[in-house]
Write a protein that holds these residues in place. Sequence first.
Motif, PDB file in Angstrom:
ATOM      1  N   CYS A   7       0.872  -1.169   0.000  1.00  0.00           N
ATOM      2  CA  CYS A   7       0.000   0.000   0.000  1.00  0.00           C
ATOM      3  C   CYS A   7       0.915   1.226   0.000  1.00  0.00           C
ATOM      4  O   CYS A   7       2.125   1.091   0.184  1.00  0.00           O
ATOM      5  N   PRO A   8       0.390   2.413  -0.246  1.00  0.00           N
ATOM      6  CA  PRO A   8       1.259   3.600  -0.276  1.00  0.00           C
ATOM      7  C   PRO A   8       2.052   3.831   1.006  1.00  0.00           C
ATOM      8  O   PRO A   8       3.102   4.457   0.993  1.00  0.00           O
ATOM      9  N   GLU A  44      11.181   2.765  -6.971  1.00  0.00           N
ATOM     10  CA  GLU A  44      10.391   3.359  -8.057  1.00  0.00           C
ATOM     11  C   GLU A  44       9.207   4.152  -7.530  1.00  0.00           C
ATOM     12  O   GLU A  44       8.810   5.147  -8.122  1.00  0.00           O
ATOM     13  N   HIS A  45       8.628   3.692  -6.410  1.00  0.00           N
ATOM     14  CA  HIS A  45       7.465   4.387  -5.838  1.00  0.00           C
ATOM     15  C   HIS A  45       7.837   5.786  -5.333  1.00  0.00           C
ATOM     16  O   HIS A  45       7.008   6.689  -5.335  1.00  0.00           O
ATOM     17  N   ARG A  47       9.809   7.787  -6.777  1.00  0.00           N
ATOM     18  CA  ARG A  47       9.846   8.686  -7.940  1.00  0.00           C
ATOM     19  C   ARG A  47       8.411   8.963  -8.371  1.00  0.00           C
ATOM     20  O   ARG A  47       7.592   8.045  -8.416  1.00  0.00           O
ATOM     21  N   PRO A  48       8.082  10.181  -8.724  1.00  0.00           N
ATOM     22  CA  PRO A  48       6.692  10.513  -9.049  1.00  0.00           C
ATOM     23  C   PRO A  48       6.254  10.100 -10.464  1.00  0.00           C
ATOM     24  O   PRO A  48       5.168  10.445 -10.889  1.00  0.00           O
ATOM     25  N   ASP A  49       7.047   9.314 -11.190  1.00  0.00           N
ATOM     26  CA  ASP A  49       6.725   8.983 -12.578  1.00  0.00           C
ATOM     27  C   ASP A  49       5.477   8.122 -12.733  1.00  0.00           C
ATOM     28  O   ASP A  49       4.609   8.409 -13.544  1.00  0.00           O
ATOM     29  N   ASP A  50       5.389   7.021 -11.999  1.00  0.00           N
ATOM     30  CA  ASP A  50       4.314   6.054 -12.187  1.00  0.00           C
ATOM     31  C   ASP A  50       3.558   5.840 -10.881  1.00  0.00           C
ATOM     32  O   ASP A  50       4.067   5.209  -9.955  1.00  0.00           O
ATOM     33  N   PRO A  51       2.310   6.315 -10.793  1.00  0.00           N
ATOM     34  CA  PRO A  51       1.555   6.146  -9.551  1.00  0.00           C
ATOM     35  C   PRO A  51       1.073   4.708  -9.335  1.00  0.00           C
ATOM     36  O   PRO A  51       0.636   4.354  -8.248  1.00  0.00           O
ATOM     37  N   HIS A  52       1.177   3.849 -10.350  1.00  0.00           N
ATOM     38  CA  HIS A  52       0.682   2.475 -10.247  1.00  0.00           C
ATOM     39  C   HIS A  52       1.790   1.452 -10.069  1.00  0.00           C
ATOM     40  O   HIS A  52       1.587   0.260 -10.275  1.00  0.00           O
ATOM     41  N   ARG A  55       1.501  -1.919  -8.069  1.00  0.00           N
ATOM     42  CA  ARG A  55       0.807  -3.080  -8.627  1.00  0.00           C
ATOM     43  C   ARG A  55       1.772  -4.203  -8.989  1.00  0.00           C
ATOM     44  O   ARG A  55       1.379  -5.347  -9.084  1.00  0.00           O
TER      45      ARG A  55
END
Length: 88
Positions: A7-8, A44-45, A47-52, A55
């Motif tokens: 989760c976030p 990777e989370h 970094r603001p590039d991919d919010p998903h 998954r």
Amino acid sequence: MLRRVACPAGLLVGDAAGAVSPLTAGGLDPCLRLSELAAAVATEHLRPDDPHVLRRYDGDALRSRFRRRLRLRRLFTGIRPPPRRRLR
């Protein structure tokens, strides 16, 4: 493996995620691989590039991998060499 391991707010790894038995330490190799994936996903989370990106760290997908490995392990432990003949 638990179904929800990300989760976030954080990720579960190792025995917290149900990837390794805390009593027998069975599954340490998959646990280490899971930890490596968790570190990559967490990086990777941030970094603001991919919010998903979370998954990729999905408990259901990881469970199917563990099930396949367990089936193979059980299959291989069931295979026994033929008994040796004793020489007289």
